[in-house]
Motif scaffolding. Structure first.
Motif, short mmCIF file in Angstrom:
data_model
loop_
_atom_site.label_atom_id
_atom_site.label_comp_id
_atom_site.label_asym_id
_atom_site.label_seq_id
_atom_site.Cartn_x
_atom_site.Cartn_y
_atom_site.Cartn_z
N CYS A 41 43.05 52.10 42.20
CA CYS A 41 42.92 53.45 41.90
C CYS A 41 42.62 53.46 40.42
N SER A 43 43.67 55.61 38.36
CA SER A 43 45.10 55.55 37.64
C SER A 43 45.69 54.37 37.34
N HIS A 63 49.20 51.56 44.11
CA HIS A 63 49.95 52.39 45.14
C HIS A 63 49.22 52.87 46.24
N GLU A 64 48.18 51.87 46.63
CA GLU A 64 47.55 52.12 48.01
C GLU A 64 47.80 51.01 48.80
N CYS A 89 51.99 56.58 46.64
CA CYS A 89 52.21 56.66 45.23
C CYS A 89 53.85 57.04 44.96
N CYS A 158 46.41 57.18 48.70
CA CYS A 158 46.41 57.89 47.28
C CYS A 158 45.05 58.82 47.72
N ARG A 338 35.71 52.40 46.65
CA ARG A 338 37.02 52.01 46.18
C ARG A 338 37.10 50.52 46.31
ZN LIG Z 1 45.98 56.61 42.86
#
Ligand SMILES: [Zn+2]
Ligand SMILES: [Zn+2]
Length: 346
Positions: A41, A43, A63-64, A89, A158, A338
């Protein structure tokens, strides 16, 4: 304790590198997952660089998370060893405040515990999915269908829920004109969900080169926002704009594309505050709203919806040793859409 292998940033100045650490033992309400894939991600990069706030280091991002359950605690009811499972997440929240009771754990009034870069309620830092295994309390583990390709399911945890949740909250669907601003990890999922919900979906982008990709994702229209004639043609036309852009952008321009009483929904996180002329809002009773990920019940609903409608993320699989190079590509927007780490390469 459970010996765990991962990739961590030791400081905001250092690249990710192999790091060994420990997970807690599997408690009565815990689930241990062998991680097979983890999405990357934007983030993750912001957090290891301390772009938003000072982080907890060493930091293992991710967090995926999807994988297979290897152990369940004695009191776990909804999962069994061998099941596919996902973690997004959050890994914990108070469970008793009004928001938690409403299944909005992401807005827990005590603050939800993030999957990484957070201090858990046991006082121990949380470490994310760039690792071989994770232990999470049952309430924060999601069922994953075996009907979908597993690696491409990871980003749903996410990017998927972050776009699904606001489209559901604002009841976007048939008869609505939805514009998706930005065609990255979030934007490409917003297009898929918008189309699946029956809206007419237009992708707004500064780069004409993204048109074919947008149409291939199912978008009905494409507007180059650097072309004044194309912008004029859609001024005052959209019911909703889902704004996924994390770079600074001209909010007044985009608000002018909303029809009367239209809503701009922000899910991107620029590092500086938005600037908005009041007339952009009151000249047309327009709203700006925001939405952060989604609660656990809605995340499960989204995963089930995706399994039923055959929706996954478009991904590029990478080896974990290529993570820093992949971050550089992600910063340039050079990924469709992604990156997902194959954790066998750890
Ligand atoms: Zn994310
Ligand atoms: Zn709470």
């Amino acid at each position: 304790m459970i010996p765990t292998k991962g990739y961590a940033a030791q400081t905001p100045e250092t690249d990710l590198a192999p790091w060994n650490f420990e997970r807690r033992e599997v408690g009565p309400h815990d689930i241990q997952i062998e991680i097979q894939y983890c999405g990357v991600c934007h983030s993750d990069l912001h957090q290891i660089k301390n772009d938003w706030f000072p982080g907890v280091f060493p930091m293992v991002p991710g967090h995926e998370i999807v994988g297979r359950i290897t152990k369940v605690g004695d009191h776990v009811k909804k999962f069994k060893t061998g099941d596919l499972a996902g973690v997004g997440c959050m890994v914990d929240s108070c469970q008793v405040c009004d928001n938690c009771k409403d299944g909005l754990e992401q807005y827990c009034q005590e603050g939800s515990t993030q999957t990484y870069n957070s201090i858990g309620r046991d006082g121990v830092p949380t470490y994310g999915g760039y690792s071989n295994t994770i232990v999470v309390r049952e309430e924060f583990v999601l069922h994953i269908s075996d009907k979908l390709p597993l690696a491409a399911t990871a980003p749903l945890l996410c990017a998927g829920i972050t776009t699904y949740s606001p489209l559901r909250f604002w009841k976007v669907g048939k008869g609505h004109k939805l514009a998706v601003l930005g065609l990255g990890g979030l934007g490409h999922m917003a297009v898929k969900f918008g189309v699946a919900f029956g809206a007419e979906v237009t992708v707004l982008s500064t780069s004409p080169s993204k048109k074919d990709a947008a149409m291939a994702l199912g978008a009905h229209k494409f507007v180059v926002t650097s072309d004044p004639a194309q912008v004029k043609a859609v001024t005052g036309s959209f019911d909703f704009i889902l704004d996924t852009v994390s770079a600074e952008h001209d909010m007044d321009l985009y608000l002018s594309l909303l029809r009367t009483s239209g809503t701009m929904i922000c899910v991107g996180v620029p590092s500086r505050p938005y600037s908005i002329q009041p007339f952009s809002l009151l000249g047309g009773r327009k709203s700006v709203g925001g939405s952060g990920i989604g609660g656990i019940p809605e995340t499960q609903e989204m995963l089930d919806f995706c399994a039923k409608h055959n929706i996954v993320s478009d991904i590029e699989m990478i080896d974990i040793k290529d993570i820093t190079a992949s971050y550089k590509r992600m910063e340039k927007g050079d990924v469709r859409y992604r990156f997902v780490i194959d954790m066998k390469t750890l």
